[in-house]
Write an enzyme that holds these catalytic residues in place. Structure first.
Site, mmCIF file in Angstrom:
data_model
loop_
_atom_site.group_PDB
_atom_site.id
_atom_site.type_symbol
_atom_site.label_atom_id
_atom_site.label_comp_id
_atom_site.label_asym_id
_atom_site.label_seq_id
_atom_site.Cartn_x
_atom_site.Cartn_y
_atom_site.Cartn_z
ATOM 1 N N LEU A 101 0.640 -1.022 -0.176
ATOM 2 C CA LEU A 101 0.145 -0.201 -0.020
ATOM 3 C C LEU A 101 0.705 1.256 -0.016
ATOM 4 O O LEU A 101 1.931 1.239 0.728
ATOM 5 C CB LEU A 101 -0.906 -0.103 1.188
ATOM 6 C CG LEU A 101 -1.925 -1.223 1.395
ATOM 7 C CD1 LEU A 101 -2.893 -0.683 2.536
ATOM 8 C CD2 LEU A 101 -2.667 -1.446 0.176
ATOM 9 N N GLY B 147 2.393 -8.791 5.779
ATOM 10 C CA GLY B 147 2.849 -8.139 6.841
ATOM 11 C C GLY B 147 2.133 -6.947 6.985
ATOM 12 O O GLY B 147 1.062 -6.878 6.358
ATOM 13 N N GLY B 148 2.515 -6.117 7.762
ATOM 14 C CA GLY B 148 1.929 -4.595 8.040
ATOM 15 C C GLY B 148 0.679 -4.304 7.003
ATOM 16 O O GLY B 148 -0.183 -4.416 7.106
ATOM 17 N N ASP B 149 1.329 -3.512 5.921
ATOM 18 C CA ASP B 149 0.368 -3.231 4.731
ATOM 19 C C ASP B 149 0.868 -4.043 3.421
ATOM 20 O O ASP B 149 0.951 -3.324 2.294
ATOM 21 C CB ASP B 149 0.678 -1.678 4.434
ATOM 22 C CG ASP B 149 1.822 -1.184 4.248
ATOM 23 O OD1 ASP B 149 2.029 -0.025 4.056
ATOM 24 O OD2 ASP B 149 2.831 -1.907 4.582
ATOM 25 N N GLU B 150 1.437 -4.966 3.563
ATOM 26 C CA GLU B 150 1.827 -5.767 2.412
ATOM 27 C C GLU B 150 1.001 -7.219 2.046
ATOM 28 O O GLU B 150 0.490 -7.774 3.251
ATOM 29 C CB GLU B 150 3.291 -6.496 2.535
ATOM 30 C CG GLU B 150 4.491 -5.569 2.093
ATOM 31 C CD GLU B 150 5.799 -6.201 2.668
ATOM 32 O OE1 GLU B 150 6.412 -5.931 3.390
ATOM 33 O OE2 GLU B 150 5.860 -7.196 1.882
#
Lengths: 341, 195
Positions: free
Chosen positions: A197, A237-240
């Site tokens: 993102l 992961g976070g924004d992946e």
């Protein structure tokens, strides 16, 4: 004909399920429990072979064949319903024969069908213990079954939690690695799409983590809506995010999907009256373009394509191609990736 | 302690006093969970902690609580299966009393890691018995008091029971059979299983 009061009294106590037969095989006397099996029928006067079907010995033409049975052992069942299976023991005597009968393993059904009580069995007969054991066993088995069901439910829910990203409901990184591991050496063509993102950090920083969580959930919804049921959509992961497309290796089609994803993710999302704007960059690697490439290596290539896309400006998409490693993935980007990842 | 015994205590408290009070008990006992599994085994201390907490919660002596537990095990519909298994012991109350000698063996036959204390019935004179519960499960004699009382009702017999105390860890119950067929009793059919 056998007629002896002492004998009858003894048989009634020792084995209440018996019959006395005369020399021609006609029933002359019936024990009390035996009579309970046919309460409305006069058994005396009927031929033994008319009442029962024999499975052991099988070829019985005449009553004398029965007396010749090895060890006197009989397996039989009533000719009329309920056709309860019985075991028998025949002993020839002067003037006829005594047949002692028992239910064997069919005792559980017999007790139910004929409403027998423990008084119908000789006190040394293990029938009551057999019934007790059958019932105790089914109670214990039921308790074990309940335990197994609860353990199985707990196991399933633990596994689901472990493979699911609890915020978005997508598969988590572990699940994705499982899916990829199964692809190793499988020969099934597939494509990997790595999505990162853009501007997500700004949403988090300016509108707070609740807004960030909301955006991630909306992203997850879009990814699921724009892909097929058989595709694997994972939050890596976070924004992946990573999408595994089975049997889809067509560049134009993948490009259309990637474009549509970016377009939809760029539409403003509203969270508590605030507008959240993000975008996405996408890198794609296709298994058929890189034969003999293991899934983790292919994921790495999708990763490199993603950063090539980022380098070319936000909201871009790239396919991985040979040489990208060297030319389009310089050290400064590797470092910036380490910071954002 | 076998899960079946712990589960019996849980079932007794929940069905007699309600699940809220059971939760109070498990919290006070520091269990960290509120459901015993019937087919698992637990540390003996847990059972002791639960019984202590239960007596505090109910403000009653352990002997009374255990006797009520025994009565519950025979008379409550939730544990009908157990009452049926006990009725397999015999046609009459006296037959049932004599079957207690083999109760631990019967229990092990059904669930092979369920160990109950050995019991021995002695007929002192007609209608008068003593039941000795060997050591192994402290307070088991009180549970048996409740079971014997409720089974007498089940058979329709009138009995007087007295817990004659513990001797060297063994508990002795004095049983006086006043009348064998005092009341109707409850029906028991061999072939009809509890749901």
């Amino acid at each position: 004909m056998i007629q002896n009061d002492d004998l009858l009294r003894m048989l009634n106590l020792l084995c209440p399920m018996y019959m006395l037969l005369d020399e021609s095989g006609v029933v002359t006397h019936v024990g009390p429990t035996m009579q309970k099996l046919r309460p409305d029928e006069v058994l005396e006067g009927q031929r033994f072979l008319d009442l029962f079907d024999l499975t052991r010995p099988r070829c019985v033409g005449a009553f004398t064949d029965l007396l010749a049975a090895k060890g006197g052992k009989l397996n039989l069942s009533f000719r009329t319903a309920p056709r309860t299976a019985l075991k028998g023991l025949i002993v020839g005597m002067t003037g006829g024969a005594v047949v002692k009968l028992s239910f064997g393993i069919s005792v559980v059904e017999a007790v139910r069908d004929y409403h027998l009580t423990s008084a119908d069995f000789s006190s040394t007969d293990p029938a009551i213990e057999l019934l007790y054991l059958a019932e105790a066993n089914s109670v214990a088995m039921e308790a074990s079954r309940q335990l197994n069901l609860r353990l199985q439910a707990a196991k399933i829910s633990a596994e689901e939690q472990a493979f699911t990203d609890t915020l978005t409901g997508l598969k988590n990184r572990r699940a994705m690695e499982h899916v990829l591991a199964r692809k190793a050496g499988g020969g099934m063509p597939y494509a990997l799409m790595h999505i990162d993102l853009d501007f997500f950090k700004q949403v988090n920083d300016t509108l707070g983590h609740a807004a960030g969580d909301y955006v991630l959930q909306q992203v997850a919804r879009v990814l699921v809506e724009e892909t097929r049921r058989e595709d694997t959509v994972a939050r890596a992961g976070g924004d992946e995010f990573v999408i595994v497309f089975d049997h889809l290796t067509d560049r134009p089609r993948l490009q259309r999907i990637a474009r549509r994803l970016i377009d939809r993710l760029e539409q403003p999302m509203r969270f508590h009256g605030q507008s959240c704007r993000i975008s996405a960059s996408i890198g794609i690697a296709i298994s058929t373009e890189m034969p003999d490439c293991d899934p983790l290596e292919l994921l790495n290539q999708a990763d490199m394509a993603l950063y090539a896309a980022k380098r070319g400006g936000r909201a871009g998409m790239r396919f991985y191609s040979r040489g990208m490693d060297v030319t389009e993935f310089p050290t400064d980007l590797a470092q910036s990736r380490a910071r954002t990842g | 302690m076998h899960g079946l015994i712990n589960r019996a205590i849980q079932s007794f408290v929940c069905n007699t006093y309600g699940e809220d009070r059971w939760r109070n008990v498990t919290e006070a006992a520091g269990l960290g969970f509120s459901d015993f599994e019937a087919m698992l085994t637990y540390e003996d201390d847990l059972t002791d902690d639960v019984l202590n907490a239960l007596c505090v919660e109910l403000r009653r002596d352990r002997s009374e609580v255990l006797e009520d537990l025994g009565t519950y095990l025979v008379s409550h519909p939730a544990v009908e299966a157990l009452r049926r298994l006990l009725r397999f012991g015999g046609e009459t109350y006296v037959d049932f009393l004599y079957s207690l000698d083999e109760l631990p063996g019967r229990a092990r036959l059904a669930v092979n890691d369920l160990v109950l204390p050995a019991m021995e019935l002695r007929e002192i004179r007609p209608g008068q018995f003593s039941l000795t519960c060997e050591p192994g499960l402290p307070g088991f004699g009180w549970v048996m008091m409740g079971i014997l009382r409720a089974m007498a009702d089940d058979y329709g017999s009138l009995v007087m029971l007295e817990h004659a105390g513990a001797r060297g860890g063994a508990e002795v119950i004095a049983i006086l059979l006043v009348e064998s067929a005092f009341a109707e009793g409850r029906a028991f059919e061999l072939g009809v299983r509890a749901g």
